[in-house]
Design an enzyme around this catalytic site. Structure first.
Site, short mmCIF file in Angstrom:
data_model
loop_
_atom_site.label_atom_id
_atom_site.label_comp_id
_atom_site.label_asym_id
_atom_site.label_seq_id
_atom_site.Cartn_x
_atom_site.Cartn_y
_atom_site.Cartn_z
N LYS A 182 43.98 47.74 32.78
CA LYS A 182 42.75 47.22 33.41
C LYS A 182 41.52 48.03 32.96
O LYS A 182 41.65 48.94 32.17
CB LYS A 182 42.91 47.24 34.94
CG LYS A 182 44.21 46.58 35.44
CD LYS A 182 44.18 45.06 35.35
CE LYS A 182 45.54 44.40 35.43
NZ LYS A 182 46.22 44.42 36.70
C1 LIG Z 1 47.28 43.89 37.66
C2 LIG Z 1 47.18 42.78 38.61
C3 LIG Z 1 47.66 42.86 39.92
C4 LIG Z 1 48.51 43.99 40.45
O1 LIG Z 1 48.02 45.24 40.25
P1 LIG Z 1 49.03 46.49 40.21
O2 LIG Z 1 48.07 47.66 40.24
O3 LIG Z 1 49.79 46.42 38.95
O4 LIG Z 1 49.87 46.44 41.42
C5 LIG Z 1 47.42 41.79 40.77
N1 LIG Z 1 46.77 40.69 40.36
C6 LIG Z 1 46.32 40.57 39.11
C7 LIG Z 1 45.61 39.32 38.71
C8 LIG Z 1 46.52 41.59 38.19
O5 LIG Z 1 46.10 41.45 36.93
#
Ligand SMILES: *Cc1c(COP(=O)(O)O)cnc(C)c1O
Length: 371
Positions: A182
């Protein structure tokens, strides 16, 4: 041969120093760096409150808890997302109701969301997919008209804007993830943003076992006193992670600039070819967590790129087609035809700040050859 992933973190010496400082400090968890990180993300996103938690999935779970979702309640979600967006409803005993996406952007279609509303609907979770904000004006209007809360799964969209308004201020609550792919990495990490004091309190209790953290009440009753009011979890973030987050936030504007530069070059090079990027709506400043294109013969192209050292990914298998959902919710093909059709064609190309111009040239060349 190169090895180019679809996404990865950027970590530099400042980040390493920040983590080392945290390790030498008095607090490894629940210390001052948590508040600092929360403030940094909330201020950047134009929200009053930020509540840091252990990951994005915990953030979604906390959002559903704060809204009081429970058995018999329905929450509308798009299928074109990571499973966690819908799983959080199941954690609370609620029922996810899938509403299809727009064919041009793959964002939740507000008309389909409206058609999915019943007297049991309590909330809408919409995903700012790839880093493009949804049509929040339409979704919030729906929310007001039917008395529903709106939640943005903004895990792709830290830094995006809609008509100059920041993601983080567009829905009742916005959820971020700080997974390494991210925009901002903390290893694992998440946050919920809101302008609502009551939601903020509830989120804070939930991440800490449901224990009230009102310092004044504690002071009056004796400093050792605490009470568990709700069934919460230990979803706390560590100060080590928050230190990394604070350091990463300083670089976020530069990260976003570079992501947008990479996207602009892909756009230019793919114009007029049969590599078709998703549409970007007017008024959107995209955050480009992902750069998704549609191509026919996707599986073959994926394979060829992999052989060339380019590790693309498919975001996503529509959630309602996962075996768990088929088995427990009885979902199947035909429920969301737009998402299902898109699923056969989409591919996420390499998109991260450290992708070099030469690497991108190589990716573009290989993609065009493969199609
Ligand atoms: C990455 C992501 C999540 C979950 O995040 P984590 O930190 O991996 O638990 C939820 N929704 C979307 C759309 C994501 O891209």
């Amino acid at each position: 041969m190169p090895k180019i992933p679809y996404g990865r973190q950027h970590i530099d010496d400042d980040d390493i120093q920040a983590v080392a400082d945290a390790l030498r400090s008095d607090f490894l968890t629940t210390g001052p760096r948590i508040g600092e990180f929360e403030k940094s993300v909330a201020t950047f996103s134009n929200a009053k409150f930020g509540v840091a938690v252990s990951n994005g999935t915990a953030a979604l779970h906390a959002a559903m808890f704060a809204l009081g979702i429970g058995p018999g309640d329905e929450v509308i979600v798009p299928p074109m997302t990571f499973a966690a967006t819908a799983n959080c409803i199941l954690y609370m005993g609620g029922t996810p109701v899938f509403a299809d996406v727009d064919p041009h952007t793959l964002l939740l279609d507000p008309c389909k969301a409206e058609a999915a509303i019943s007297d049991r609907t309590k909330a809408i979770i919409a995903v700012d997919y790839t880093g493009q904000p949804c049509d929040w004006d339409a979704l919030n209007t729906l929310g007001e008209k039917h008395g529903l809360a709106t939640v943005a799964d903004g895990c792709h969209a830290l830094g995006a804007t809609l008509n100059s308004r920041k993601v983080g201020s567009l829905a009742d609550m916005t959820v971020y993830s700080f997974h390494p792919v991210k925009h901002v990495a903390t290893g694992e990490g998440g946050m919920i943003l809101t302008n609502d004091q009551e939601l903020d309190n509830s989120l804070r209790n939930f991440r800490n076992h449901g224990i009230t953290t009102d310092a004044r009440t504690r002071e009056e009753a004796g400093a050792w006193f605490y009470e568990m009011q709700e069934l919460g979890y230990n979803y706390r973030m560590t100060d080590i992670q928050a230190a990394l987050g604070v350091s990463q936030m300083k670089k976020l504007p530069a990260f976003l600039d570079r992501r947008r530069e990479i996207a602009a070059r892909y756009d230019k090079e793919f114009a007029g070819t049969n590599v078709r990027p998703l549409d970007v709506r007017s008024g959107v400043e995209h955050a480009y967590h992902l750069y998704v294109v549609r191509i026919s013969d996707r599986d073959e192209v994926y394979k060829q790129l992999r052989e060339a050292g380019i590790f693309t990914q498919v975001h996503y298998i529509p959630v309602h087609l996962h075996p768990y959902y088929r088995k427990h919710l009885g979902t199947a093909e035909g429920l969301c035809p737009v998402a299902e059709q898109a699923y056969a064609e989409i591919l996420s190309l390499p998109m991260y700040p450290d992708l070099t111009d030469d690497e991108q040239s190589y990716v573009i060349k290989q993609v065009l050859e493969a199609v």
